[in-house]
Design a protein around this motif. Structure first.
Motif, PDB file in Angstrom:
ATOM      1  N   SER A 141      12.447   1.369  -2.073  1.00  0.00           N
ATOM      2  CA  SER A 141      13.654   0.871  -2.733  1.00  0.00           C
ATOM      3  C   SER A 141      13.935  -0.571  -2.319  1.00  0.00           C
ATOM      4  CB  SER A 141      14.839   1.772  -2.397  1.00  0.00           C
ATOM      5  OG  SER A 141      15.995   1.296  -3.000  1.00  0.00           O
ATOM      6  N   ARG A 142      13.816  -0.868  -1.027  1.00  0.00           N
ATOM      7  CA  ARG A 142      14.034  -2.236  -0.537  1.00  0.00           C
ATOM      8  C   ARG A 142      12.990  -3.195  -1.100  1.00  0.00           C
ATOM      9  NH1 ARG A 142      15.321   0.558   4.188  1.00  0.00           N
ATOM     10  NH2 ARG A 142      13.273   0.190   5.090  1.00  0.00           N
ATOM     11  N   LEU A 143      11.748  -2.758  -1.213  1.00  0.00           N
ATOM     12  CA  LEU A 143      10.682  -3.610  -1.746  1.00  0.00           C
ATOM     13  C   LEU A 143      10.904  -3.908  -3.230  1.00  0.00           C
ATOM     14  CD1 LEU A 143       7.632  -2.015   0.076  1.00  0.00           C
ATOM     15  CD2 LEU A 143       8.644  -4.269   0.508  1.00  0.00           C
ATOM     16  N   LEU A 144      11.302  -2.906  -3.991  1.00  0.00           N
ATOM     17  CA  LEU A 144      11.578  -3.114  -5.410  1.00  0.00           C
ATOM     18  C   LEU A 144      12.728  -4.109  -5.592  1.00  0.00           C
ATOM     19  CD1 LEU A 144      11.205   0.560  -6.639  1.00  0.00           C
ATOM     20  CD2 LEU A 144       9.693  -1.345  -7.216  1.00  0.00           C
ATOM     21  N   THR A 145      13.754  -3.978  -4.774  1.00  0.00           N
ATOM     22  CA  THR A 145      14.886  -4.909  -4.826  1.00  0.00           C
ATOM     23  C   THR A 145      14.431  -6.317  -4.437  1.00  0.00           C
ATOM     24  OG1 THR A 145      16.451  -3.148  -4.358  1.00  0.00           O
ATOM     25  CG2 THR A 145      17.189  -5.403  -3.898  1.00  0.00           C
ATOM     26  N   ALA A 146      13.579  -6.426  -3.428  1.00  0.00           N
ATOM     27  CA  ALA A 146      13.082  -7.732  -2.993  1.00  0.00           C
ATOM     28  C   ALA A 146      12.299  -8.423  -4.108  1.00  0.00           C
ATOM     29  CB  ALA A 146      12.212  -7.579  -1.748  1.00  0.00           C
ATOM     30  N   VAL A 147      11.526  -7.680  -4.875  1.00  0.00           N
ATOM     31  CA  VAL A 147      10.773  -8.271  -5.983  1.00  0.00           C
ATOM     32  C   VAL A 147      11.732  -8.702  -7.093  1.00  0.00           C
ATOM     33  CG1 VAL A 147       9.065  -7.835  -7.797  1.00  0.00           C
ATOM     34  CG2 VAL A 147       8.644  -7.018  -5.479  1.00  0.00           C
ATOM     35  N   ARG A 148      12.705  -7.892  -7.397  1.00  0.00           N
ATOM     36  CA  ARG A 148      13.667  -8.219  -8.459  1.00  0.00           C
ATOM     37  C   ARG A 148      14.486  -9.463  -8.125  1.00  0.00           C
ATOM     38  NH1 ARG A 148      15.093  -2.729  -8.056  1.00  0.00           N
ATOM     39  NH2 ARG A 148      13.943  -1.484  -9.556  1.00  0.00           N
ATOM     40  N   ARG A 149      14.899  -9.582  -6.876  1.00  0.00           N
ATOM     41  CA  ARG A 149      15.824 -10.650  -6.484  1.00  0.00           C
ATOM     42  C   ARG A 149      15.147 -11.904  -5.948  1.00  0.00           C
ATOM     43  NH1 ARG A 149      20.519  -7.167  -3.457  1.00  0.00           N
ATOM     44  NH2 ARG A 149      21.233  -6.085  -5.330  1.00  0.00           N
ATOM     45  N   GLY A 150      13.947 -11.763  -5.425  1.00  0.00           N
ATOM     46  CA  GLY A 150      13.269 -12.903  -4.806  1.00  0.00           C
ATOM     47  C   GLY A 150      12.212 -13.498  -5.714  1.00  0.00           C
ATOM     48  N   ARG A 151      11.520 -14.484  -5.211  1.00  0.00           N
ATOM     49  CA  ARG A 151      10.442 -15.124  -5.967  1.00  0.00           C
ATOM     50  C   ARG A 151       9.076 -14.685  -5.478  1.00  0.00           C
ATOM     51  NH1 ARG A 151      11.261 -19.787  -8.855  1.00  0.00           N
ATOM     52  NH2 ARG A 151       9.399 -19.038  -9.881  1.00  0.00           N
ATOM     53  N   VAL A 152       8.957 -14.452  -4.139  1.00  0.00           N
ATOM     54  CA  VAL A 152       7.659 -14.112  -3.559  1.00  0.00           C
ATOM     55  C   VAL A 152       7.851 -13.011  -2.520  1.00  0.00           C
ATOM     56  CG1 VAL A 152       5.645 -14.981  -2.296  1.00  0.00           C
ATOM     57  CG2 VAL A 152       6.893 -16.513  -3.816  1.00  0.00           C
ATOM     58  N   LEU A 153       7.051 -11.952  -2.659  1.00  0.00           N
ATOM     59  CA  LEU A 153       7.019 -10.890  -1.663  1.00  0.00           C
ATOM     60  C   LEU A 153       5.558 -10.673  -1.291  1.00  0.00           C
ATOM     61  CD1 LEU A 153       8.242  -8.507   0.006  1.00  0.00           C
ATOM     62  CD2 LEU A 153       7.830  -7.086  -2.009  1.00  0.00           C
ATOM     63  N   THR A 154       5.274 -10.695   0.004  1.00  0.00           N
ATOM     64  CA  THR A 154       3.924 -10.415   0.475  1.00  0.00           C
ATOM     65  C   THR A 154       3.928  -9.152   1.310  1.00  0.00           C
ATOM     66  OG1 THR A 154       3.295 -12.737   0.509  1.00  0.00           O
ATOM     67  CG2 THR A 154       1.976 -11.255   1.850  1.00  0.00           C
ATOM     68  N   VAL A 155       3.030  -8.237   0.969  1.00  0.00           N
ATOM     69  CA  VAL A 155       2.767  -7.051   1.774  1.00  0.00           C
ATOM     70  C   VAL A 155       1.567  -7.403   2.640  1.00  0.00           C
ATOM     71  CG1 VAL A 155       2.097  -4.632   1.747  1.00  0.00           C
ATOM     72  CG2 VAL A 155       3.706  -5.492   0.025  1.00  0.00           C
ATOM     73  N   ALA A 156       1.805  -7.512   3.939  1.00  0.00           N
ATOM     74  CA  ALA A 156       0.757  -7.950   4.861  1.00  0.00           C
ATOM     75  C   ALA A 156       0.365  -6.803   5.786  1.00  0.00           C
ATOM     76  CB  ALA A 156       1.248  -9.137   5.686  1.00  0.00           C
ATOM     77  N   GLY A 157      -0.907  -6.770   6.114  1.00  0.00           N
ATOM     78  CA  GLY A 157      -1.405  -5.749   7.015  1.00  0.00           C
ATOM     79  C   GLY A 157      -2.910  -5.848   7.168  1.00  0.00           C
ATOM     80  N   ALA A 158      -3.426  -5.175   8.158  1.00  0.00           N
ATOM     81  CA  ALA A 158      -4.845  -5.276   8.487  1.00  0.00           C
ATOM     82  C   ALA A 158      -5.754  -4.579   7.484  1.00  0.00           C
ATOM     83  CB  ALA A 158      -5.092  -4.719   9.886  1.00  0.00           C
ATOM     84  N   PHE A 159      -5.288  -3.519   6.861  1.00  0.00           N
ATOM     85  CA  PHE A 159      -6.168  -2.711   6.020  1.00  0.00           C
ATOM     86  C   PHE A 159      -5.886  -2.934   4.539  1.00  0.00           C
ATOM     87  CE2 PHE A 159      -5.754  -0.525  10.087  1.00  0.00           C
ATOM     88  CZ  PHE A 159      -7.086  -0.534  10.483  1.00  0.00           C
ATOM     89  N   ARG A 160      -6.941  -3.218   3.781  1.00  0.00           N
ATOM     90  CA  ARG A 160      -6.822  -3.571   2.366  1.00  0.00           C
ATOM     91  C   ARG A 160      -6.288  -2.424   1.500  1.00  0.00           C
ATOM     92  NH1 ARG A 160      -9.232  -7.573  -1.093  1.00  0.00           N
ATOM     93  NH2 ARG A 160      -9.161  -6.808  -3.230  1.00  0.00           N
ATOM     94  N   GLU A 161      -6.796  -1.222   1.693  1.00  0.00           N
ATOM     95  CA  GLU A 161      -6.437  -0.115   0.799  1.00  0.00           C
ATOM     96  C   GLU A 161      -4.943   0.196   0.788  1.00  0.00           C
ATOM     97  OE1 GLU A 161      -7.543   4.519  -0.120  1.00  0.00           O
ATOM     98  OE2 GLU A 161      -8.951   3.311   1.026  1.00  0.00           O
ATOM     99  N   PRO A 162      -4.274   0.332   1.936  1.00  0.00           N
ATOM    100  CA  PRO A 162      -2.827   0.603   1.892  1.00  0.00           C
ATOM    101  C   PRO A 162      -2.030  -0.535   1.248  1.00  0.00           C
ATOM    102  CG  PRO A 162      -3.674   0.976   4.114  1.00  0.00           C
ATOM    103  CD  PRO A 162      -4.781   0.389   3.313  1.00  0.00           C
ATOM    104  N   ARG A 163      -2.415  -1.785   1.541  1.00  0.00           N
ATOM    105  CA  ARG A 163      -1.722  -2.939   0.928  1.00  0.00           C
ATOM    106  C   ARG A 163      -1.867  -2.885  -0.586  1.00  0.00           C
ATOM    107  NH1 ARG A 163      -5.164  -6.503   4.439  1.00  0.00           N
ATOM    108  NH2 ARG A 163      -6.180  -6.934   2.457  1.00  0.00           N
TER     109      ARG A 163
END
Length: 153
Positions: A18-40
């Motif tokens: 829910s927070r991520l969806l809101t961040a995309v709607r309200r912001g310009r750039v959202l990055t999901v960062a992490g070591a493993f490609r598949e979960p990202r």
């Protein structure tokens, strides 16, 4: 508890999603960062699927191949031009920027660690000329854009 998707478990709780969806709607750039490609990748694609109807021109998912060895502006715009279901932008990086400037869309960059410095600079500039563009990226580390929000896996 993690949210269960169609074929795998999402690496986010319902509250996080829910927070991520809101961040995309309200912001310009959202990055999901992490070591493993598949979960990202799984997470950004699910976010894109859920939020696509919020954008008049839809969602363009650019999946960057890790074996490619790096994406400059030319490679990035070529990939954007071959996104299934999207009308092809005019050829050339300036024409692509002009085309994107007229869109209300979400650009998903899956494998953003493959972006070269020139592609990152082009995207930064693109955000200044394309007010309806949002970027959702998945990579090992943040894009380091001024208005970027980061979700660390």
């Amino acid at each position: 508890m993690r949210e269960t998707g169609l074929s795998a478990t999402l690496p986010a709780t319902s509250a996080e999603m829910s927070r991520l969806l809101t961040a995309v709607r309200r912001g310009r750039v959202l990055t999901v960062a992490g070591a493993f490609r598949e979960p990202r990748s799984l997470l950004v694609r699910e976010i894109a699927r859920r939020i696509a109807s919020n954008f008049y021109d839809g969602v363009a998912v650019v999946a960057m191949n890790p074996q490619h060895g790096g994406y400059g502006v030319r490679e990035l715009t070529a990939e954007l031009g071959s996104v299934p279901g999207m009308p092809a932008p005019a050829r050339g990086t300036a024409n692509t920027a002009s085309w994107l400037a007229e869109r209300d869309m979400l650009l998903v960059l899956d494998g953003a660690e493959q972006l070269g410095p020139d592609a990152l600079a082009w995207l930064r500039n693109l955000l200044t000329v394309a007010p309806g563009l949002r970027i959702l990226a998945a990579g090992r580390s943040p894009l380091a854009f001024e208005q970027e929000r980061i979700h660390q896996l």
